[in-house]
Design an enzyme around this catalytic site. Structure first.
Site, PDB file in Angstrom:
ATOM      1  CG  HIS A 107      61.124  -9.863  54.698  1.00  0.00           C
ATOM      2  ND1 HIS A 107      61.971 -10.382  55.618  1.00  0.00           N
ATOM      3  CD2 HIS A 107      59.788  -9.606  55.474  1.00  0.00           C
ATOM      4  CE1 HIS A 107      61.413 -10.431  56.985  1.00  0.00           C
ATOM      5  NE2 HIS A 107      59.908 -10.247  56.826  1.00  0.00           N
ATOM      6  CG  ASP A 148      65.652 -16.031  53.506  1.00  0.00           C
ATOM      7  OD1 ASP A 148      64.744 -16.821  53.936  1.00  0.00           O
ATOM      8  OD2 ASP A 148      65.445 -14.708  53.865  1.00  0.00           O
ATOM      9  NE  ARG A 183      67.063 -16.092  61.400  1.00  0.00           N
ATOM     10  CZ  ARG A 183      66.194 -15.166  60.632  1.00  0.00           C
ATOM     11  NH1 ARG A 183      64.894 -15.105  60.738  1.00  0.00           N
ATOM     12  NH2 ARG A 183      66.926 -14.018  59.803  1.00  0.00           N
ATOM     13  NE  ARG A 204      59.123 -13.870  61.593  1.00  0.00           N
ATOM     14  CZ  ARG A 204      60.096 -13.279  60.691  1.00  0.00           C
ATOM     15  NH1 ARG A 204      59.930 -12.110  60.034  1.00  0.00           N
ATOM     16  NH2 ARG A 204      61.245 -13.806  60.853  1.00  0.00           N
ATOM     17  CG  HIS A 210      69.784  -9.501  58.487  1.00  0.00           C
ATOM     18  ND1 HIS A 210      69.395  -8.715  59.578  1.00  0.00           N
ATOM     19  CD2 HIS A 210      68.697 -10.333  58.487  1.00  0.00           C
ATOM     20  CE1 HIS A 210      68.338  -8.904  60.104  1.00  0.00           C
ATOM     21  NE2 HIS A 210      67.957 -10.211  59.189  1.00  0.00           N
ATOM     22  NE  ARG A 254      49.342  10.260  60.811  1.00  0.00           N
ATOM     23  CZ  ARG A 254      49.841  11.137  60.172  1.00  0.00           C
ATOM     24  NH1 ARG A 254      51.293  11.112  60.053  1.00  0.00           N
ATOM     25  NH2 ARG A 254      49.236  12.057  59.366  1.00  0.00           N
ATOM     26  CB  SER A 269      56.841 -10.418  57.673  1.00  0.00           C
ATOM     27  OG  SER A 269      57.893 -10.518  58.664  1.00  0.00           O
TER      28      SER A 269
HETATM   29  N1  CMX Z   1      74.730  -8.663  47.623  1.00  0.00           N
HETATM   30  C1  CMX Z   1      75.276  -7.760  47.141  1.00  0.00           C
HETATM   31  N2  CMX Z   1      74.871  -6.417  47.670  1.00  0.00           N
HETATM   32  C2  CMX Z   1      74.391  -6.276  48.911  1.00  0.00           C
HETATM   33  C3  CMX Z   1      74.046  -7.331  49.518  1.00  0.00           C
HETATM   34  C4  CMX Z   1      74.188  -8.728  49.076  1.00  0.00           C
HETATM   35  N3  CMX Z   1      73.892  -9.697  49.626  1.00  0.00           N
HETATM   36  N4  CMX Z   1      73.472  -6.979  50.905  1.00  0.00           N
HETATM   37  C5  CMX Z   1      73.689  -5.736  50.938  1.00  0.00           C
HETATM   38  N5  CMX Z   1      74.114  -5.186  49.550  1.00  0.00           N
HETATM   39  C6  CMX Z   1      74.274  -3.902  49.377  1.00  0.00           C
HETATM   40  C7  CMX Z   1      73.081  -2.999  49.372  1.00  0.00           C
HETATM   41  O1  CMX Z   1      72.444  -3.292  48.169  1.00  0.00           O
HETATM   42  C8  CMX Z   1      73.332  -1.660  49.563  1.00  0.00           C
HETATM   43  O2  CMX Z   1      73.860  -1.253  48.211  1.00  0.00           O
HETATM   44  P1  CMX Z   1      73.543   0.316  47.834  1.00  0.00           P
HETATM   45  O3  CMX Z   1      74.234   1.131  48.838  1.00  0.00           O
HETATM   46  O4  CMX Z   1      73.909   0.513  46.364  1.00  0.00           O
HETATM   47  O5  CMX Z   1      72.114   0.422  48.074  1.00  0.00           O
HETATM   48  C9  CMX Z   1      74.627  -1.895  50.382  1.00  0.00           C
HETATM   49  O6  CMX Z   1      75.028  -3.230  50.331  1.00  0.00           O
HETATM   50  C10 CMX Z   1      74.467  -1.537  51.716  1.00  0.00           C
HETATM   51  O7  CMX Z   1      73.340  -2.376  52.302  1.00  0.00           O
HETATM   52  P2  CMX Z   1      73.191  -2.871  53.646  1.00  0.00           P
HETATM   53  O8  CMX Z   1      73.150  -1.885  54.726  1.00  0.00           O
HETATM   54  O9  CMX Z   1      74.202  -3.868  53.999  1.00  0.00           O
HETATM   55  O10 CMX Z   1      72.120  -3.923  53.832  1.00  0.00           O
HETATM   56  P3  CMX Z   1      70.425  -3.148  53.865  1.00  0.00           P
HETATM   57  O11 CMX Z   1      70.346  -2.957  55.515  1.00  0.00           O
HETATM   58  O12 CMX Z   1      70.194  -1.993  53.038  1.00  0.00           O
HETATM   59  O13 CMX Z   1      69.813  -4.385  53.391  1.00  0.00           O
HETATM   60  C11 CMX Z   1      69.245  -6.653  52.941  1.00  0.00           C
HETATM   61  C12 CMX Z   1      69.688  -5.723  53.909  1.00  0.00           C
HETATM   62  C13 CMX Z   1      68.835  -8.199  53.537  1.00  0.00           C
HETATM   63  C14 CMX Z   1      67.906  -6.153  52.277  1.00  0.00           C
HETATM   64  C15 CMX Z   1      70.450  -6.910  51.904  1.00  0.00           C
HETATM   65  O14 CMX Z   1      71.416  -7.246  52.784  1.00  0.00           O
HETATM   66  C16 CMX Z   1      70.078  -7.864  50.609  1.00  0.00           C
HETATM   67  O15 CMX Z   1      69.546  -7.375  49.800  1.00  0.00           O
HETATM   68  N6  CMX Z   1      70.162  -9.149  50.780  1.00  0.00           N
HETATM   69  C17 CMX Z   1      70.062 -10.005  49.612  1.00  0.00           C
HETATM   70  C18 CMX Z   1      68.629 -10.480  50.150  1.00  0.00           C
HETATM   71  C19 CMX Z   1      68.041 -11.178  51.135  1.00  0.00           C
HETATM   72  O16 CMX Z   1      69.123 -12.428  51.368  1.00  0.00           O
HETATM   73  N7  CMX Z   1      67.140 -10.971  52.175  1.00  0.00           N
HETATM   74  C20 CMX Z   1      66.453 -11.765  53.036  1.00  0.00           C
HETATM   75  C21 CMX Z   1      66.914 -11.043  54.307  1.00  0.00           C
HETATM   76  C22 CMX Z   1      66.385 -12.147  55.705  1.00  0.00           C
HETATM   77  C23 CMX Z   1      64.949 -12.054  55.543  1.00  0.00           C
HETATM   78  O17 CMX Z   1      64.550 -10.847  55.851  1.00  0.00           O
HETATM   79  O18 CMX Z   1      64.343 -12.983  55.363  1.00  0.00           O
END
Ligand code: CMX
Length: 434
Positions: free
Chosen positions: A270, A372, A326, A398, A317, A418, A240
């Site tokens: 997100h 969240d 938070r 935000r 995260h 860019r 965002s």
């Molecule tokens: N449950 C299961 N698997 C998870 C996970 C979770 N909560 N968090 C990460 N992983 C997995 C990823 O999907 C990724 O799998 P692949 O290798 O198969 O693609 C692997 O672990 C490595 O991911 P990472 O490097 O730890 O995490 P990213 O930086 O790629 O992603 C995030 C971060 C937040 C998108 C991810 O942790 C996630 O999907 N969490 C659940 C959704 C969530 O709570 N989002 C809110 C975040 C806060 C916000 O922005 O508001």
């Protein structure tokens, strides 16, 4: 008293030579390197953005202008007898880096109050949305529709000095931020209260007025202030904040930029995760007929999700490697005010169960909860039961941080974004030549 705008002007004049000198004398200094992993991995961790509004430390969590969240909540001025500070005071801090005193906070409360009236056509835009539209879509469009109000846009097309861009952007940001609680509350009334809206109260601050318009009694005003402050900023690389910055870097005005920011926030990985978390917890709650599962049952639910290839919402995260402060602040609030709430007990149990499972699962780099994972149950407790509305409130918060960033981007003359892209074959070629 020096007004906020005068203070900001002084600070901007101090920062401009600093940035000019920094760039001039160090233009070739290397800060980070781009690896193949970063190229294909969403630029994770790549140090390529600048902001002084907030900084996210992987272990400690977010600091606003150098202050930890507990410090922010302790030091900012509060309404008489209240637990949570004024949202307006936070905006002052984000913009200037200074904790405002009572007088400075009141000046900003007054500024917001004067700018609260939402143009008639915005209500019509909201009224004309097809049924079943997601509130985030309506929120984004309502903001976008106000593009015609932009002071910056009018001045820009009339021809103004680059040095003054921030001034008009500042005016736009106050005009927009002051209206967001009313717009969000109107969407709420329209979608869930058959259009029966509660008029705003001009004597109330940003957070209390929002609580009042939602029709929620005290202490929901405390929840609103806490919620907006906790969600205000998380440095610049999240979807965002980055979207808002990117769009505004082409000198798009605040309305275009914040509408885009809202769209970025609406993705389930997100901001929408707060809705997903609540829906998930409600499913468990239903499955258990309202009873709290045992640890063993909860573990099984979590494993079932992971084994089905799904992510555990609210956990993990991209930057954080510890429990999100938070989350901790919301947990402390819940322990104080709603310890016996059954959904809080689900959240509490998940906190015990999920991190060890994610560690054992071995994929997520951060097994701990993020913001969240907690926000929805607090909203539910105080009667905001419409899950798809939660991200709208995240968006109101935000917008404070992103507006502050955009004003400073303009003040310091940051460039249009860019970056350069390559084809996969070019990358393979680079690798071969190494
Ligand atoms: N449950 C299961 N698997 C998870 C996970 C979770 N909560 N968090 C990460 N992983 C997995 C990823 O999907 C990724 O799998 P692949 O290798 O198969 O693609 C692997 O672990 C490595 O991911 P990472 O490097 O730890 O995490 P990213 O930086 O790629 O992603 C995030 C971060 C937040 C998108 C991810 O942790 C996630 O999907 N969490 C659940 C959704 C969530 O709570 N989002 C809110 C975040 C806060 C916000 O922005 O508001």
């Amino acid at each position: 008293m020096v007004t906020l705008k005068q203070k900001l002007a002084e600070k901007i004049n101090q920062e401009r030579p600093r940035i000019r000198k920094l760039i001039k004398e160090n233009c070739d200094t290397v800060i980070d390197t781009v690896t193949v992993e970063k190229l294909f991995g969403g630029m994770r961790g790549l140090k390529c953005l600048v902001t002084d509004i907030s900084y996210l430390d992987p272990d400690e969590g977010i600091r606003y202008r150098g202050y930890t969240l507990p410090d922010v909540f302790k030091k900012l001025p509060k309404p008489p007898g209240a637990e949570m500070p004024y949202v307006e005071g936070l905006y002052y801090l984000l913009l200037t880096g200074d904790i405002p005193n009572e007088e400075e906070t009141n000046e900003l409360i007054d500024e917001f109050r004067k700018r609260r009236i939402v143009p008639r056509y915005v209500y019509e835009v909201i009224d004309n949305f097809p049924s079943l539209s997601h509130p985030m879509t309506i929120f984004s469009t309502a903001i976008l529709s106000m593009h015609r109000e932009s002071f910056f846009d009018r001045k820009f097309h009339g021809g103004v000095s680059k040095m003054d861009y921030w001034d008009y952007t500042y005016e736009d940001s106050l005009n927009l931020l002051a209206k967001l609680p009313e717009i969000a509350a109107y969407i709420y009334a329209k979608l869930y209260r058959e259009g029966n809206r509660i008029q705003q109260n001009p004597d109330m601050d940003f957070g209390s007025n929002f609580a009042h318009m939602l029709g929620k009694a005290k202490p929901y005003d405390e929840v609103s202030r806490m919620y907006f402050i906790l969600h205000a900023d998380h440095e610049s690389g999240n979807v965002s904040a980055h979207t808002g910055h990117l769009v505004s870097s082409a000198l798009a005005d605040i309305y275009l930029s914040i509408s885009s920011m809202v769209n970025g926030l609406a993705g389930p990985l997100h901001g929408l995760a707060n809705q997903t978390v609540l829906e998930w917890i409600m499913q468990l709650h239903e499955k258990m007929d309202g009873k709290l599962p045992s640890q063993a049952e909860m573990k099984q639910f979590v494993w079932d999700m992971l084994n089905a290839g799904q992510v555990i919402p609210g956990y993990g995260h991209a930057v954080l490697r510890k429990t999100d402060p938070r989350y901790t602040m919301q947990r402390e609030f819940a322990l104080k005010h709603m310890k016996t709430d059954v959904l809080f007990k689900f959240v509490d149990l998940l906190y015990k169960v999920v991190p060890p499972i994610l560690k054992e699962h071995g994929k997520a780099k951060n097994p701990w909860p993020n913001v969240d994972a907690h926000s929805g149950v607090i909203q539910m407790h105080y009667g905001v039961t419409e899950h798809d509305f939660y991200t709208v409130m995240f968006g109101v918060g935000r917008a404070l941080g992103v507006c502050a960033n955009i004003i400073w981007d303009r003040a310091l003359g940051y460039s249009i974004e860019r970056p350069k892209s390559l084809t996969t074959a070019m990358i393979e070629d680079i690798i071969k030549k190494k």
